[in-house]
Design a protein around this motif. Structure first.
Motif, PDB file in Angstrom:
ATOM      1  N   ARG A 137      25.290  19.801  45.359  1.00 35.72           N
ATOM      2  CA  ARG A 137      23.985  19.318  44.581  1.00 35.72           C
ATOM      3  C   ARG A 137      22.425  20.160  45.386  1.00 35.72           C
ATOM      4  N   ASN A 138      23.219  21.175  45.809  1.00 31.38           N
ATOM      5  CA  ASN A 138      22.205  22.036  46.048  1.00 31.38           C
ATOM      6  C   ASN A 138      22.306  23.661  47.315  1.00 31.38           C
ATOM      7  N   VAL A 139      21.608  24.182  47.584  1.00 28.89           N
ATOM      8  CA  VAL A 139      22.008  25.344  48.739  1.00 28.89           C
ATOM      9  C   VAL A 139      22.165  25.962  49.635  1.00 28.89           C
ATOM     10  N   PHE A 140      23.310  25.034  50.281  1.00 25.01           N
ATOM     11  CA  PHE A 140      24.162  25.036  51.606  1.00 25.01           C
ATOM     12  C   PHE A 140      24.780  26.609  51.579  1.00 25.01           C
ATOM     13  N   LEU A 141      25.097  26.926  50.813  1.00 25.98           N
ATOM     14  CA  LEU A 141      26.978  28.161  50.674  1.00 25.98           C
ATOM     15  C   LEU A 141      26.038  29.580  50.319  1.00 25.98           C
ATOM     16  N   PRO A 177      23.999  34.134  42.844  1.00 25.27           N
ATOM     17  CA  PRO A 177      23.254  33.650  42.747  1.00 25.27           C
ATOM     18  C   PRO A 177      23.696  32.433  42.668  1.00 25.27           C
ATOM     19  N   TYR A 178      23.353  30.704  43.242  1.00 30.89           N
ATOM     20  CA  TYR A 178      23.327  29.442  42.980  1.00 30.89           C
ATOM     21  C   TYR A 178      22.747  29.236  42.198  1.00 30.89           C
ATOM     22  N   VAL A 179      23.280  28.430  40.878  1.00 33.01           N
ATOM     23  CA  VAL A 179      22.824  27.882  39.474  1.00 33.01           C
ATOM     24  C   VAL A 179      23.127  26.759  39.131  1.00 33.01           C
ATOM     25  N   GLY A 180      23.050  26.367  40.645  1.00 33.58           N
ATOM     26  CA  GLY A 180      23.664  24.192  40.519  1.00 33.58           C
ATOM     27  C   GLY A 180      22.430  23.645  39.981  1.00 33.58           C
ATOM     28  N   PRO A 181      22.757  22.871  40.865  1.00 30.67           N
ATOM     29  CA  PRO A 181      20.893  21.282  40.523  1.00 30.67           C
ATOM     30  C   PRO A 181      20.529  21.788  41.745  1.00 30.67           C
ATOM     31  N   MET A 182      19.209  20.914  42.030  1.00 26.48           N
ATOM     32  CA  MET A 182      18.695  20.671  42.959  1.00 26.48           C
ATOM     33  C   MET A 182      17.882  19.538  43.085  1.00 26.48           C
ATOM     34  N   PHE A 183      18.296  18.851  44.202  1.00 25.79           N
ATOM     35  CA  PHE A 183      17.754  17.763  44.661  1.00 25.79           C
ATOM     36  C   PHE A 183      16.300  16.918  45.497  1.00 25.79           C
ATOM     37  N   LYS A 184      15.952  16.284  45.229  1.00 30.52           N
ATOM     38  CA  LYS A 184      14.695  16.645  46.529  1.00 30.52           C
ATOM     39  C   LYS A 184      14.642  14.711  46.176  1.00 30.52           C
ATOM     40  N   ARG A 185      14.578  15.069  47.718  1.00 25.46           N
ATOM     41  CA  ARG A 185      15.397  12.890  47.870  1.00 25.46           C
ATOM     42  C   ARG A 185      13.657  12.611  48.697  1.00 25.46           C
ATOM     43  N   VAL A 200      34.922  20.778  46.545  1.00 25.39           N
ATOM     44  CA  VAL A 200      33.644  21.187  45.766  1.00 25.39           C
ATOM     45  C   VAL A 200      34.264  22.537  44.423  1.00 25.39           C
ATOM     46  N   GLU A 201      34.246  22.321  43.477  1.00 30.10           N
ATOM     47  CA  GLU A 201      34.812  23.477  42.109  1.00 30.10           C
ATOM     48  C   GLU A 201      33.305  24.166  42.624  1.00 30.10           C
ATOM     49  N   LEU A 202      33.517  25.972  43.242  1.00 32.63           N
ATOM     50  CA  LEU A 202      32.877  26.402  43.184  1.00 32.63           C
ATOM     51  C   LEU A 202      32.307  27.197  41.913  1.00 32.63           C
ATOM     52  N   GLY A 203      33.041  27.595  41.161  1.00 34.18           N
ATOM     53  CA  GLY A 203      32.219  27.752  39.532  1.00 34.18           C
ATOM     54  C   GLY A 203      31.458  26.695  38.952  1.00 34.18           C
ATOM     55  N   LEU A 204      31.340  26.243  39.914  1.00 43.28           N
ATOM     56  CA  LEU A 204      30.142  24.627  38.799  1.00 43.28           C
ATOM     57  C   LEU A 204      28.508  25.071  38.910  1.00 43.28           C
ATOM     58  N   ALA A 205      28.715  26.015  40.374  1.00 46.96           N
ATOM     59  CA  ALA A 205      27.068  26.395  40.536  1.00 46.96           C
ATOM     60  C   ALA A 205      27.099  28.538  40.636  1.00 46.96           C
TER      61      ALA A 205
END
Length: 173
Positions: free
Chosen positions: A76-80, A90-98, A119-124
């Motif tokens: 749910r964010n860039v941590f890898l 590049p990361y193409v997954g969701p980004m959350f503001k909290r 986590v399934e890496l291919g999702l992001a």
């Protein structure tokens, strides 16, 4: 002789400053947590690739870890940092503001215990091309609370903690 006196003064100043730190500064010291990442040795490009994450406590107290931006809550964010043959993917997954976290956002680790997630890496990340993919931890723990304190606590009181994890690789054909 002057050098020895100067060193003594500096050591005293450092010791005096340490003793004068407010109580919450001592709480900012890193808690004994270990991180392990795992990947399969190989796979097929474009197929699912599961990254395993284990967080191990070496503390004698119960800890509560805020799962934000870790595999404990999914991607749910860039941590890898993911790279293929040395080039960033590049990361193409969701980004959350909290806002302030709820109690349920924290995960409990009993003394000497651990937490597991995958986590399934291919999702992001695009894993459609053959190559050697390297996955590195690039995140931090946003809040870690040691007993007897209990979660949640507001953003203004979070105590971030760095977390070291060895990188892992998978070859996709």
């Amino acid at each position: 002789m002057l050098l020895i006196r100067r060193i003594s003064q500096l050591l005293c100043v450092a010791g005096c400053l340490e003793m004068a730190l407010p109580a919450h500064a001592a709480a900012n010291q890193a808690l004994p947590l270990e991180c392990k990442l795992t990947l399969p040795a190989s796979g097929k490009a474009g197929s699912p690739v599961e990254l395993g994450f284990e967080l191990i406590s070496h503390d004698k107290r119960t800890l509560w870890v805020l799962g934000w931006n870790t595999p404990l809550e999914g991607l749910r964010n860039v941590f890898l940092r993911v790279s293929r043959d040395g080039e960033e993917v590049p990361y193409v997954g969701p980004m959350f503001k909290r806002g302030n976290p709820a109690r349920e956002a924290y995960r409990q680790i009993r003394p000497g215990g651990s937490l597991h997630a995958s986590v399934e890496l291919g999702l992001a990340y695009d894993l459609s091309k053959p190559g050697v993919y390297r996955v590195e931890w690039a995140g931090k723990l946003f809040d870690v609370i040691a007993a007897p304190k209990r979660p949640p606590r507001p953003l203004s009181q979070h105590q971030m903690q760095a977390l070291e994890c060895a990188s892992v690789e998978v070859r996709l054909n």
